[in-house]
Enzyme design. Structure first.
Site, short mmCIF file in Angstrom:
data_model
loop_
_atom_site.label_atom_id
_atom_site.label_comp_id
_atom_site.label_asym_id
_atom_site.label_seq_id
_atom_site.Cartn_x
_atom_site.Cartn_y
_atom_site.Cartn_z
N ASP A 1 0.87 -1.18 0.00
CA ASP A 1 0.00 0.00 0.00
C ASP A 1 0.91 1.23 0.00
OD1 ASP A 1 0.87 0.44 2.60
OD2 ASP A 1 -1.13 0.53 3.49
N CYS B 1 3.37 -2.63 4.05
CA CYS B 1 2.44 -1.55 4.38
C CYS B 1 3.16 -0.70 5.43
CB CYS B 1 1.08 -2.07 4.84
SG CYS B 1 1.06 -2.91 6.43
N THR C 1 3.08 -0.66 8.76
CA THR C 1 3.62 -1.46 9.87
C THR C 1 4.02 -2.87 9.43
OG1 THR C 1 1.40 -2.23 10.35
CG2 THR C 1 2.17 -0.30 11.58
N HIS D 1 10.77 -23.18 10.11
CA HIS D 1 9.79 -23.92 10.91
C HIS D 1 8.35 -23.80 10.40
CE1 HIS D 1 12.41 -24.23 14.81
NE2 HIS D 1 13.00 -24.72 13.73
N HIS E 1 8.36 -30.34 11.72
CA HIS E 1 7.61 -29.10 11.45
C HIS E 1 6.54 -29.29 10.38
CE1 HIS E 1 10.39 -27.09 14.05
NE2 HIS E 1 11.39 -27.56 13.33
C1 RB5 Z 1 -1.88 3.20 6.22
O1 RB5 Z 1 -1.86 4.49 6.77
C2 RB5 Z 1 -1.50 2.19 7.28
O2 RB5 Z 1 -2.54 2.03 8.16
C3 RB5 Z 1 -1.15 0.87 6.64
O3 RB5 Z 1 -0.08 1.06 5.78
C4 RB5 Z 1 -0.67 -0.22 7.57
O4 RB5 Z 1 0.29 0.24 8.46
C5 RB5 Z 1 -1.72 -0.97 8.29
O5 RB5 Z 1 -1.46 -1.91 9.02
#
Ligand code: RB5
Length: 205
Positions: A10, A67, A69, A100, A135
């Site tokens: 994203d 993304c 995070t 694993h 595993h």
């Molecule tokens: C987008 O702002 C953010 O929420 C997305 O990239 C991600 O971190 C969501 O988990």
């Protein structure tokens, strides 16, 4: 020919995807880039689907997802049957999720890890084989959860709990009936006997 890697991101992971893409170019690793292709806002669940489907269909060897995070896109990816996605920001996890868990999607946070660490994690992920052995059975159990924890199974469980509730209701009803017989009925009989007695007494008078 070596299967390509599927890339997906994203807007929060776009810049990191670009850095990793350049790294794959340097390494000569083939890839298919499913976007996004700019910083414009897009929803990470939408961006997880095309690369993960390519992995499930066997067109791509694995997915590298990005993304902000790494967490959101990993959650979305893990909803697809056949995907075992791991959100990593340390080398140990990136290596052991291959050894694993036979992970087939690595998820990185563009706002969490820098490009240098991200490329190291990608290398570990791509270069570490699944260990198999003990595993393999555990990974098979993960796959089995895709069937046993489906909505149909939950509905069956709901049905069973509804049957339990009905049976419990019947038991309560029986208990209430028994209590009625043991308390109200003798009182009523005594009361009727008393009335008859009074009536008889008055008649005799
Ligand atoms: C987008 O702002 C953010 O929420 C997305 O990239 C991600 O971190 C969501 O988990």
């Amino acid at each position: 020919m070596e299967k390509p890697v599927a890339l997906g991101a994203d807007h929060g992971g776009f810049a990191l995807k670009e850095a990793v893409r350049a790294h794959l170019d340097e390494r000569g690793v083939p890839y298919v880039d499913y976007g996004t292709h700019s910083e414009a806002s897009v929803d990470y669940p939408d961006m997880a689907v095309p690369p993960c489907e390519a992995v499930v269909r066997g067109e791509c060897a694995c997915a590298l997802l990005f993304c902000g995070t790494g967490v959101g896109i990993s959650m979305a990816a893990n909803k697809l049957d056949g995907i075992r996605a791991c959100c990593c920001s340390d080398a140990f996890s990136a290596k052991y999720t291959r050894l694993h868990n036979d992970a087939n999607a690595l998820c990185l946070g563009g706002r969490v890890v820098g490009p240098g660490l991200a490329c190291e994690l990608v290398d570990l992920f791509l270069d570490t084989p699944f260990e198999g052995g003990r595993h393999a059975g555990r990974v098979a159990k993960i796959s089995a959860l895709e069937q046993s924890c489906s909505l149909g199974a939950i509905t069956e469980a709901d049905k069973l709990s509804q049957i339990d509730a009905v049976l419990a209701g019947v038991q309560h009803g029986q208990t209430a009936g028994l209590l009625l017989c043991m308390t109200v009925l003798p009182c009523a009989l005594m009361f009727v006997s008393y009335l008859l007695y009074i009536k008889k007494y008055r008649l005799d008078e």
